[in-house]
Scaffold this active site. Structure first.
Site, PDB file in Angstrom:
ATOM      1  N   ASP A 100       0.802  -1.226   0.000  1.00 37.19           N
ATOM      2  CA  ASP A 100       0.000   0.000   0.000  1.00 37.19           C
ATOM      3  C   ASP A 100       0.832   1.273   0.000  1.00 37.19           C
ATOM      4  OD1 ASP A 100       0.753  -0.919   2.580  1.00 37.19           O
ATOM      5  OD2 ASP A 100      -0.696   0.419   3.535  1.00 37.19           O
ATOM      6  N   GLU A 166      -0.554  -2.166   5.174  1.00 33.25           N
ATOM      7  CA  GLU A 166       0.399  -2.088   6.288  1.00 33.25           C
ATOM      8  C   GLU A 166       0.275  -0.750   6.996  1.00 33.25           C
ATOM      9  OE1 GLU A 166       3.596  -1.156   8.741  1.00 33.25           O
ATOM     10  OE2 GLU A 166       3.380  -0.123   6.820  1.00 33.25           O
ATOM     11  N   GLU A 167      -0.017   0.300   6.226  1.00 30.33           N
ATOM     12  CA  GLU A 167      -0.169   1.634   6.818  1.00 30.33           C
ATOM     13  C   GLU A 167      -1.515   1.795   7.520  1.00 30.33           C
ATOM     14  OE1 GLU A 167       2.256   3.579   6.945  1.00 30.33           O
ATOM     15  OE2 GLU A 167       3.584   3.137   5.253  1.00 30.33           O
ATOM     16  N   HIS A 402       7.471   8.866   4.431  1.00 30.52           N
ATOM     17  CA  HIS A 402       6.169   9.509   4.678  1.00 30.52           C
ATOM     18  C   HIS A 402       6.181  10.996   4.350  1.00 30.52           C
ATOM     19  CE1 HIS A 402       4.047   6.245   7.268  1.00 30.52           C
ATOM     20  NE2 HIS A 402       4.991   5.689   6.524  1.00 30.52           N
TER      21      HIS A 402
END
Length: 433
Positions: A100, A166-167, A402
């Protein structure tokens, strides 16, 4: 003397039986490198958020099927699982890559930069692979191709786990490693060991870093709702000010880490990241809401810090005459990402020959978190980092994970391909003698 001679002879024979596949792996990694880079560029240009990785999953499934790997789709919503049975019996080794992207607008001048927009929690947002998951997917696709070509040499079974979210999944949905485990991804066939990697923007290309035991923190999030009594801003004595109480709670929460946690043993973090209350300068509101995150590196520290948070929040509010609701965890809990110590020791030589001994380093624990931890709770796991920053780059100015400026050097992926392939072969060789 006779017993010593027999022991030495047995050791020599056992060692001779363990074949080293690293040279053939290196040659195949060199050959497939451009294909891995091309896959990564394509995935980067077409990012998808958690539980919405439809295009990515289809790309993976098509590739795995084309190289003769049995494929399962829609595992954990959009996850893809490939099973490659070697020609020889042996253990089941799982390899994991997360798929993702993030709701981030890319600000890089790349030919394959993301221009994608989508809906996220009811609002339009840009989407970007700002954490390296596109590289993880491309690496594991390359590993799958190499291992499928060497199927006759595999002493066991490889399970390729391409994991969504995963996020974190969208609000109100389950997802990620937790859901895949819940749906039985580590069974049928039962996994004996699992390996995972993460690209690292703070480490140069060609480097691998690792740590036995806790390598990444466990995480909990929390929501604190403080209720007071509204009043005119000019006469606060007629009310109970939830803003002042919230300020006291925030200040007191910081003493947990600075005064209660043995920081020489392990780090911990208690952070309030959002606070909302009131809408006018001269009105004391009735309610304030806060959101925060907690990071710990052992189960014992987690239990202790969460208990202290509950005590601090409850008694600070009570002392001020306010009421408080603490939701902990609020929406997220990941365990500590724990590297099995015996497995790490066993496989360290494999990491060293994959990158060169001088390029493999022991690092301190990281207070970021990873839901690979749910896999490693169930079976022995080893999780490590692969450097993705151009050699000689200024580490103070590079785009971190990020962020809109996050970058990865195309030369970084081959190290990951070699390491994952070598881990499979070496673990199987060492555990089928």
């Amino acid at each position: 003397m006779l017993s010593l001679f027999i022991l030495m002879l047995y050791s020599t024979l056992t060692t001779a039986q363990i074949k080293d596949y690293s040279e053939v792996v290196t040659k195949k990694a060199d050959k497939i490198e451009q294909k891995v880079i091309d896959w990564r560029h394509d995935i980067h240009q077409n990012p998808e958020l958690g539980n919405r990785e439809f295009r990515t999953a289809a790309l993976i499934a098509k590739h795995l099927e084309s190289i003769g790997i049995d494929v399962q789709t829609k595992v954990g919503v959009t996850g893809v699982v490939g099973i490659l049975k070697g020609d020889l019996p042996g253990p089941v080794v799982a390899l994991r890559a997360d798929m993702d992207a993030l709701p981030v607008e890319e600000k890089n001048d790349l030919a394959f930069a993301s221009k994608v927009k989508t809906m996220y929690n009811g609002k339009e947002t840009s989407v970007m692979h700002a954490c390296g998951h596109d590289g993880h997917v491309a690496i594991l696709m390359g590993v799958a191709e190499i291992l499928s070509e060497l199927k006759s040499d595999l002493k066991g079974t490889v399970k390729f786990i391409f994991q969504p979210a995963e996020e974190g999944p969208p609000k109100g949905e389950e997802g990620g490693a937790y859901l895949m485990v819940k749906e039985g991804v580590l069974e049928n066939p039962k996994v004996d060991v699992i390996f995972g990697l993460h690209m690292d923007a703070l480490t140069e290309v060609g480097q691998i870093t690792y740590k036995p035991a806790g390598i990444m923190a466990g995480v909990n999030d929390m929501k604190i709702t403080v209720k007071g009594k509204p009043a005119h801003g000019s006469s606060p004595w007629f009310g109970i000010d939830p803003i002042a109480v919230s300020a006291q709670i925030i200040t007191n929460l910081q003493t947990i880490v600075s005064r209660n946690v043995a920081l020489t043993d392990n780090a911990a973090v208690v952070t309030i990241g959002a606070i909302n209350g009131g809408n006018r300068s001269n009105i004391i509101p009735e309610q304030v809401e806060m959101l925060g995150t907690i990071r710990t590196l052992t189960d014992a520290d987690e239990a202790f810090v969460l208990r202290r948070i509950r005590e601090v929040v409850e008694f600070t509010a009570k002392a001020a005459g306010a009421s408080v609701t603490l939701e902990l965890p609020y929406s997220v809990r990941f365990p500590v990402t724990y590297n099995n110590e015996s497995l790490t020791k066993m496989m360290l030589p494999t990491l060293e020959k994959s990158a060169g001994k001088d390029n493999v380093s022991l690092i301190p624990a990281i207070t970021g978190s990873e839901d690979f931890s749910f896999f490693a709770e169930q079976v022995p796991g080893l999780y490590f980092f692969v450097g993705s920053t151009t050699k000689g780059a200024n580490m103070k100015t590079i785009g971190d994970h990020h962020t809109p400026q996050f970058l990865m050097d195309d030369k970084s992926f081959k190290t990951g391909v070699k390491a994952m392939c070598n881990l499979v072969f070496d673990y199987m060789e060492k555990n089928t003698q």
